[in-house]
Design an enzyme around this catalytic site. Sequence first.
Site, PDB file in Angstrom:
ATOM      1  N   ILE A  35      -3.170 -19.276 -11.177  1.00 55.16           N
ATOM      2  CA  ILE A  35      -2.004 -17.624 -11.613  1.00 55.16           C
ATOM      3  C   ILE A  35      -2.263 -16.490 -11.554  1.00 55.16           C
ATOM      4  O   ILE A  35      -1.532 -16.043 -13.090  1.00 55.16           O
ATOM      5  CB  ILE A  35      -1.251 -19.312 -12.203  1.00 55.16           C
ATOM      6  CG1 ILE A  35      -1.887 -19.579 -13.214  1.00 55.16           C
ATOM      7  CG2 ILE A  35      -0.468 -20.141 -10.938  1.00 55.16           C
ATOM      8  CD1 ILE A  35      -0.775 -20.574 -14.717  1.00 55.16           C
ATOM      9  N   GLY A  36      -3.514 -16.358 -12.570  1.00 58.43           N
ATOM     10  CA  GLY A  36      -4.329 -16.003 -13.540  1.00 58.43           C
ATOM     11  C   GLY A  36      -5.390 -15.108 -13.342  1.00 58.43           C
ATOM     12  O   GLY A  36      -6.451 -15.518 -12.878  1.00 58.43           O
ATOM     13  N   ARG A  37      -6.238 -13.840 -13.550  1.00 63.29           N
ATOM     14  CA  ARG A  37      -7.151 -13.508 -13.615  1.00 63.29           C
ATOM     15  C   ARG A  37      -7.908 -12.505 -14.988  1.00 63.29           C
ATOM     16  O   ARG A  37      -6.626 -11.500 -14.868  1.00 63.29           O
ATOM     17  CB  ARG A  37      -7.642 -13.115 -11.985  1.00 63.29           C
ATOM     18  CG  ARG A  37      -9.014 -12.457 -11.685  1.00 63.29           C
ATOM     19  CD  ARG A  37      -9.222 -11.673 -10.503  1.00 63.29           C
ATOM     20  NE  ARG A  37      -9.287 -13.242  -9.737  1.00 63.29           N
ATOM     21  CZ  ARG A  37     -10.078 -13.820  -9.310  1.00 63.29           C
ATOM     22  NH1 ARG A  37     -11.672 -13.322  -9.905  1.00 63.29           N
ATOM     23  NH2 ARG A  37      -9.792 -14.985  -8.660  1.00 63.29           N
TER      24      ARG A  37
ATOM     25  N   PHE B 267     -12.650 -12.222 -17.452  1.00 64.18           N
ATOM     26  CA  PHE B 267     -14.074 -12.677 -17.913  1.00 64.18           C
ATOM     27  C   PHE B 267     -14.078 -14.124 -16.733  1.00 64.18           C
ATOM     28  O   PHE B 267     -14.479 -14.766 -17.073  1.00 64.18           O
ATOM     29  CB  PHE B 267     -14.246 -13.166 -19.479  1.00 64.18           C
ATOM     30  CG  PHE B 267     -14.669 -11.831 -20.143  1.00 64.18           C
ATOM     31  CD1 PHE B 267     -15.659 -11.111 -20.127  1.00 64.18           C
ATOM     32  CD2 PHE B 267     -14.002 -11.787 -21.297  1.00 64.18           C
ATOM     33  CE1 PHE B 267     -15.765 -10.521 -21.061  1.00 64.18           C
ATOM     34  CE2 PHE B 267     -14.268 -10.133 -21.864  1.00 64.18           C
ATOM     35  CZ  PHE B 267     -14.767  -9.907 -21.955  1.00 64.18           C
TER      36      PHE B 267
ATOM     37  N   THR C 269     -10.661 -16.739 -14.423  1.00 60.61           N
ATOM     38  CA  THR C 269      -9.049 -17.128 -13.979  1.00 60.61           C
ATOM     39  C   THR C 269      -8.981 -17.805 -15.217  1.00 60.61           C
ATOM     40  O   THR C 269      -9.197 -18.687 -15.783  1.00 60.61           O
ATOM     41  CB  THR C 269      -9.859 -17.731 -12.800  1.00 60.61           C
ATOM     42  OG1 THR C 269     -10.530 -18.424 -12.338  1.00 60.61           O
ATOM     43  CG2 THR C 269     -10.404 -16.434 -11.469  1.00 60.61           C
TER      44      THR C 269
ATOM     45  N   LYS D 256      -7.833 -22.369 -18.404  1.00 57.34           N
ATOM     46  CA  LYS D 256      -8.891 -21.458 -18.339  1.00 57.34           C
ATOM     47  C   LYS D 256     -10.393 -21.056 -18.002  1.00 57.34           C
ATOM     48  O   LYS D 256     -10.575 -21.933 -18.927  1.00 57.34           O
ATOM     49  CB  LYS D 256      -8.522 -20.452 -19.624  1.00 57.34           C
ATOM     50  CG  LYS D 256      -8.924 -19.073 -19.619  1.00 57.34           C
ATOM     51  CD  LYS D 256      -8.956 -18.846 -21.281  1.00 57.34           C
ATOM     52  CE  LYS D 256      -7.557 -18.284 -22.134  1.00 57.34           C
ATOM     53  NZ  LYS D 256      -7.388 -18.297 -22.915  1.00 57.34           N
TER      54      LYS D 256
ATOM     55  N   ASP E  92      -4.998 -11.126 -33.978  1.00 61.38           N
ATOM     56  CA  ASP E  92      -4.191 -10.144 -32.457  1.00 61.38           C
ATOM     57  C   ASP E  92      -3.016 -10.340 -31.724  1.00 61.38           C
ATOM     58  O   ASP E  92      -2.632 -10.785 -30.849  1.00 61.38           O
ATOM     59  CB  ASP E  92      -5.449 -10.288 -31.860  1.00 61.38           C
ATOM     60  CG  ASP E  92      -5.616  -9.592 -30.744  1.00 61.38           C
ATOM     61  OD1 ASP E  92      -5.035  -8.754 -30.985  1.00 61.38           O
ATOM     62  OD2 ASP E  92      -6.244  -9.392 -29.661  1.00 61.38           O
TER      63      ASP E  92
END
Length: 326
Positions: free
Chosen positions: A28-30, A33, A35, A51, A146
């Site tokens: 679902i994401g990349r 560093f 996926t 993650k 952050d």
Amino acid sequence: MKHSLAAAASDARSLAGSSDTYIFIEEIGRGRFGTIHRCYSPARDAFFACKVIDKSLLSDPTDRQCLTNEPTIMSFLPPHPHVIRVHESVDSPESLSLIIDLCLPISLHDMIVSEDRLPEPRVRRFMVQLLSAVAHCHAYGVVHRDIKLENLLLVRGGHRVREDGEGEDGDGYYSYDVSKVGEDFPAEEEFEDYGLKLGDFGSAEWLGEGGMAEGVVGTPHYVAPEVLRGHGYGEKVDVWSAGVVMYVMLAGFEPFRGESVEKVFEAVCRGNLRFPTSVFGGVSAEAKDLLRKMICRDASRRLTAEQALRHPWIANGGGAGQRVVN
């Protein structure tokens, strides 16, 4: 959603080395560093995100420090509905896998890109959640360092948080309606169903009681001026950054800008906060007052997260019934 697991079984794989079994469903994401995968825990009958960080891509010592920092810092924090929880970490020579809360694959930044600016009542809802998360971190001596739109992930059902069970340590874990993962933004009237979670604690630091942090850490447009002065600083840097998030939600752009990172830093240090009438003409005086007290160059006069939660704009409804003028 159980029936979907059978269809995905041919592509599923378990996370080796975990104390639990997690079945990978889909990516679902990349990122730079590694996926992020949606995964399923049969033992908990719940979905999570995993993650997976590829250690071979971490050539910078700072990146390696952030890699180990996040699960360590998160161990200090009890569960909170608006803070992403690391449920488990699995370390190997090649990678680090973090089992975390499953959120939508979109952030508050994506919402701003889609909408340009948000109505004041919706901004208030998000700020209540963000300030609550920040106050929770500070109560346990953790400064995030952050906070920015990209690190505020969205979830469905953000106003209907429920605690779904207790782990072996007695702590509950929170879940949301994730049935809409991957779908586009809903109609305007459904936006209030979104909640946010503060994530990415790679730059965070545990201060303890009365401790100070050091080092220039953060993202240029969101960093507090005391971070740039080269001296020790405290948890109120997060309040400054949260104020910048609020400003961007209302305005569609950052309060301190420049043609280069150096110029942005100069603008941050000057701290000359402006409210252009063309943009802020429809924003309440109470909202602008809170922004001044959060984005305050003098950290000793800046509100704490707890104080910001008690500000009249938060307590009295945040411009309810008002609309930001386009």
